[in-house]
Write an enzyme that holds these catalytic residues in place. Structure first.
Site, PDB file in Angstrom:
ATOM      1  N   GLY A 150      21.501-129.822-161.171  1.00 27.68           N
ATOM      2  CA  GLY A 150      20.594-130.339-162.180  1.00 27.68           C
ATOM      3  C   GLY A 150      19.398-131.073-161.614  1.00 27.68           C
ATOM      4  O   GLY A 150      18.493-131.457-162.362  1.00 27.68           O
ATOM      5  N   GLY A 151      19.352-131.274-160.296  1.00 27.00           N
ATOM      6  CA  GLY A 151      18.248-131.988-159.676  1.00 27.00           C
ATOM      7  C   GLY A 151      17.014-131.122-159.517  1.00 27.00           C
ATOM      8  O   GLY A 151      16.989-129.945-159.881  1.00 27.00           O
TER       9      GLY A 151
ATOM     10  N   ILE B 150      20.737-129.000-147.742  1.00 26.11           N
ATOM     11  CA  ILE B 150      19.367-129.476-147.857  1.00 26.11           C
ATOM     12  C   ILE B 150      19.289-130.853-147.216  1.00 26.11           C
ATOM     13  O   ILE B 150      19.905-131.818-147.693  1.00 26.11           O
ATOM     14  CB  ILE B 150      18.921-129.569-149.330  1.00 26.11           C
ATOM     15  CG1 ILE B 150      19.193-128.263-150.070  1.00 26.11           C
ATOM     16  CG2 ILE B 150      17.457-129.962-149.410  1.00 26.11           C
ATOM     17  CD1 ILE B 150      18.480-127.071-149.520  1.00 26.11           C
TER      18      ILE B 150
ATOM     19  N   LYS C 258      13.494-137.503-143.246  1.00 27.60           N
ATOM     20  CA  LYS C 258      13.884-138.896-143.027  1.00 27.60           C
ATOM     21  C   LYS C 258      15.138-139.009-142.161  1.00 27.60           C
ATOM     22  O   LYS C 258      15.513-140.117-141.738  1.00 27.60           O
ATOM     23  CB  LYS C 258      14.092-139.593-144.375  1.00 27.60           C
ATOM     24  CG  LYS C 258      12.801-139.734-145.167  1.00 27.60           C
ATOM     25  CD  LYS C 258      13.041-140.252-146.572  1.00 27.60           C
ATOM     26  CE  LYS C 258      11.726-140.374-147.329  1.00 27.60           C
ATOM     27  NZ  LYS C 258      11.010-139.083-147.471  1.00 27.60           N
TER      28      LYS C 258
ATOM     29  N   LYS D 218      21.889-138.868-144.007  1.00 27.99           N
ATOM     30  CA  LYS D 218      21.592-137.432-144.008  1.00 27.99           C
ATOM     31  C   LYS D 218      21.687-136.858-142.597  1.00 27.99           C
ATOM     32  O   LYS D 218      22.079-135.700-142.413  1.00 27.99           O
ATOM     33  CB  LYS D 218      20.204-137.179-144.590  1.00 27.99           C
ATOM     34  CG  LYS D 218      20.082-137.494-146.071  1.00 27.99           C
ATOM     35  CD  LYS D 218      20.941-136.591-146.941  1.00 27.99           C
ATOM     36  CE  LYS D 218      20.343-135.206-147.084  1.00 27.99           C
ATOM     37  NZ  LYS D 218      21.132-134.358-148.010  1.00 27.99           N
TER      38      LYS D 218
ATOM     39  N   THR E 125       2.370-148.885-151.209  1.00 28.47           N
ATOM     40  CA  THR E 125       2.981-149.882-150.331  1.00 28.47           C
ATOM     41  C   THR E 125       2.072-150.315-149.186  1.00 28.47           C
ATOM     42  O   THR E 125       2.057-151.477-148.807  1.00 28.47           O
ATOM     43  CB  THR E 125       4.305-149.338-149.749  1.00 28.47           C
ATOM     44  OG1 THR E 125       4.039-148.116-149.051  1.00 28.47           O
ATOM     45  CG2 THR E 125       5.315-149.083-150.858  1.00 28.47           C
TER      46      THR E 125
ATOM     47  N   ARG F  88       8.479-151.258-148.110  1.00 25.85           N
ATOM     48  CA  ARG F  88       9.777-151.621-148.639  1.00 25.85           C
ATOM     49  C   ARG F  88      10.828-151.541-147.532  1.00 25.85           C
ATOM     50  O   ARG F  88      10.580-150.956-146.471  1.00 25.85           O
ATOM     51  CB  ARG F  88      10.138-150.694-149.793  1.00 25.85           C
ATOM     52  CG  ARG F  88       9.176-150.795-150.974  1.00 25.85           C
ATOM     53  CD  ARG F  88       9.427-149.736-152.016  1.00 25.85           C
ATOM     54  NE  ARG F  88       9.177-148.398-151.511  1.00 25.85           N
ATOM     55  CZ  ARG F  88       9.289-147.291-152.244  1.00 25.85           C
ATOM     56  NH1 ARG F  88       9.658-147.382-153.509  1.00 25.85           N
ATOM     57  NH2 ARG F  88       9.055-146.109-151.716  1.00 25.85           N
TER      58      ARG F  88
END
Length: 670
Positions: free
Chosen positions: A310-311, A436, A440, A452, A502, A570
């Site tokens: 659903g993403g 996937i 990062k 990940k 940022t 952040r």
């Protein structure tokens, strides 16, 4: 005024009556036409001599013969089942084909009658069947195509239409104009083309002139009273789109566009595809060539399981995989609403195929399964029930600041969830596994990226131990994904600002969702197992430039209508994303936009299983401190300063990269 109004009303009534003619009315008209064409043909053959008495009896006989033959051919070939109000070139070809068949048949019968019953048609010229056929074709064709002409005139005269300038006289632009002309009720009247190809200047395409290149847009908008500008160039770069948008804004007209080629996967250009220019168009890269045939062959008749269905990435995977005609698509997700939405979308595809009676195409079965990948027993039930052949693992927690504050969730979902899937994939003999990943995961400075990277290691270990083609695919940010920077900026702009960034120098790599998914599918067929494949992300983009363009696209001026405010980096955030891991060696693949880490499976800790067990145990105990210590041991370089210097191609790390890699270069403003 009254007489003019009455005349206009009478004309409208006449046009409406002609346009409402049905096939039964046309049949009667044809009957009359076929009754008089032999007489007209004979008069033409006799050079206008109206003394037809010597031919009367024979002419009556052949008139009945010709009429019977032509009506018989037309009726049996479905000529009277066509809707002539919207006749096209295809109908004209059909008419010519039927007329030729009728002429041949009636000529043969004419000569048979002549030779058997010589006295019956002795007086008639032997060219009469051909003359009759030509006149018949002329009259019935004129009758039907006058209806098509009246339809166009009627729509232009009595409907409110927008005068459209189409930018791009290629196949997409021509298809767009063709649909506008075919469906005038849509309210678009194409007036002119703009195209940068000088060989097309002054040409007329479907009756529409090509009036010059993009530098003439302002003049054409003014001189032709243009109401709407449509950019019909789905394959051009973002730079070209930005130039055209700037020219249109200077002319005080807001352009619309067709989607990029990655969004038009079926290749069909439609008027309802027209939309406002988006930031994705301004960042558009050159089209990526994907071996669709090979991808379809790879997925055809297989059971494909997609986690995170659903993403943003998962749902696009579902759409593109559906077009490859697998036997079954299994949608696994934790959020019931998002899974329900993509299930309904796929079911509409299914109903569309059934409605169009596409019997020769195997329609995939769509199955849904609500589950959290952290719960192994629930996942095991899914594997027992569906027995998948291929897995695309897109489920993950991805928000860097949130995961920095909720590290146990990042570990249980990104690490434990991946481990559960891999264990069950090996147990149930899944043939292919594609995870996937993210850029990062490269030299991570945050919990999300480190988790990940650990998930990548699990995939590589499973591939090395089983010998199966299990791979991970890395890429950067995707435009428009939920929670990403673009939707956030849009909400801030809609609220009147300010737009928050940022850091003025922060940069990211961006891809569109369809583009990223196409390359993921390509990676699935290129990976042999135990590899990390990386997408060429193009040029990095400054986030502040992205914010400025979004403000301008929304019709505002930067720092006048909408302010930009810098809030500071952040937790866990880097200024620049990196693409290379120290010690990894990169090679080209068969696809120019995909690179493979050839030694990825060798850069794995020998104590991986023990450390993973300890990591998951710490997550269950909400021990954030231990989680961080274990990640530092598992992932070399994790925990470094997020403001470390930026070196093109990552050479400060001693990384081997292919010469053809153009992923990192000078930062270019939008």
């Amino acid at each position: 005024m009254t007489s003019q109004w009455l005349g206009q009303k009478s004309m409208n009534a006449l046009v409406s009556s002609l346009l409402n003619l049905r096939n039964r009315h046309l049949f009667i008209c044809d009957l009359v036409i076929f009754s008089i064409t032999p007489i007209l043909g004979l008069i033409l053959r006799l050079d206008g001599n109206l003394a037809l008495e010597p031919y009367a009896s024979d002419l009556a006989a052949v008139t009945i013969l010709f009429l019977t033959v032509k009506l018989g051919v037309f009726w049996n070939c479905g000529f009277y089942r066509r809707y002539w109000r919207y006749a096209s070139v295809e109908e004209l070809s059909f008419l010519a084909m039927l007329m030729a068949a009728a002429v041949i048949i009636q000529t043969l019968i004419f000569y048979v009658v002549y030779y058997i019953y010589h006295h019956t048609v002795d007086n008639l010229p032997h060219s009469l069947p051909f003359l009759d056929g030509l006149l018949s074709c002329l009259f019935i064709g004129a009758l039907r195509f006058s209806m098509r002409a009246l339809e166009s005139v009627n729509s232009r005269t009595f409907n409110s239409e927008k005068r459209v300038l189409v930018i791009g006289a290629g196949s997409a632009g021509v298809s767009l104009v063709q649909e506008m002309q075919r469906n005038p009720q849509l309210g678009f009247h194409p007036v002119a083309f703009i195209d940068d190809n000088p060989r097309k200047f002054h040409a007329r395409i479907r009756g529409i002139p090509v009036v010059g290149d993009r530098h003439r847009i302002a003049d054409v908008v003014k001189s032709h009273n243009i109401d709407k500008v449509i950019i019909a160039m789905p394959t051009v770069s973002g730079q070209v789109i930005r130039e055209i948008v700037d020219i249109c804004k200077a002319s005080e007209i807001q352009p619309s566009t067709l989607p990029g080629i990655h969004e038009i996967l079926n290749g069909r250009v439609r008027v309802d595809s027209i939309r406002d220019v988006r930031i994705e168009d301004l960042l558009r890269r050159d089209p990526i060539e994907t071996d669709i045939v090979e991808v379809s062959r790879f997925l055809r008749d297989k059971k494909v399981l997609i986690t995170g269905a659903g993403g943003s990435i998962g749902s696009e995977l579902c759409r593109q995989i559906f077009r490859c005609r697998p036997a079954e698509i299994i949608l696994i997700g934790h959020g019931e609403n998002s899974v329900f939405n993509i299930q309904q979308e796929l079911e509409q595809f299914v109903q569309g195929l059934k409605k169009n009676c596409v019997s020769q195409i195997e329609i995939p079965c769509v199955s849904t399964f609500i589950a959290d990948i952290r719960f192994r027993d629930r996942l095991k039930y899914a594997f027992e029930q569906f027995q998948p052949d291929v897995i695309f693992h897109a489920a993950a927690h991805k928000h860097v600041p949130l995961m920095e504050l909720n590290s146990p969730e990042a570990i249980t979902n990104n690490v434990l969830g991946t481990k559960n899937l891999l264990d069950l994939a090996l147990q149930y003999d899944v043939k292919h596994f594609v995870m996937i990943s993210t850029d990062k995961a490269v030299n991570p400075t945050n919990i999300m990226g480190a988790s990940k990277r650990v998930a990548e290691m699990l995939v590589l270990q499973a591939a090395r131990e089983s010998g199966k083609p299990f791979v991970a695919v890395r890429f950067g940010n995707v435009l428009g994904s939920r929670g990403s920077v673009v939707p956030t900026f849009k909400k801030q702009i809609a609220a009147g600002g300010p737009v928050t960034v940022t850091h003025p120098d922060i940069c990211r790599y961006f891809m569109t969702i369809p583009e990223a998914v196409q390359l993921v599918l390509q990676a699935a067929i290129l990976g042999h197992g135990g590899e990390v494949l990386m997408l060429n992300m193009g040029e990095p983009v400054k986030i502040v430039d992205l914010a400025k363009e979004l403000i301008r696209l929304s019709g505002y001026e930067v720092n006048k209508d909408i302010d930009i405010v810098f809030t500071g980096l952040r937790p866990g955030e880097k200024l620049f994303e990196e693409l290379f891991v120290p010690g990894e060696e990169y090679e080209n693949t068969e696809h120019e936009n995909l690179f493979v880490v050839k030694n990825a499976s060798r850069i794995i800790s020998k104590n991986l299983n023990c450390l993973i067990n300890a990591l998951c145990q710490a997550a269950y105990q909400n021990d954030c401190h231990t989680i961080k210590l274990l990640l530092e041991e598992l992932v070399p370089g994790y925990g470094s300063n997020s403001l470390r210097s930026y070196t093109p191609l990552g050479n400060k790390w001693g990384v081997t990269v292919p010469e053809s890699f153009h992923g990192l270069g000078s930062l270019k403003p939008l």
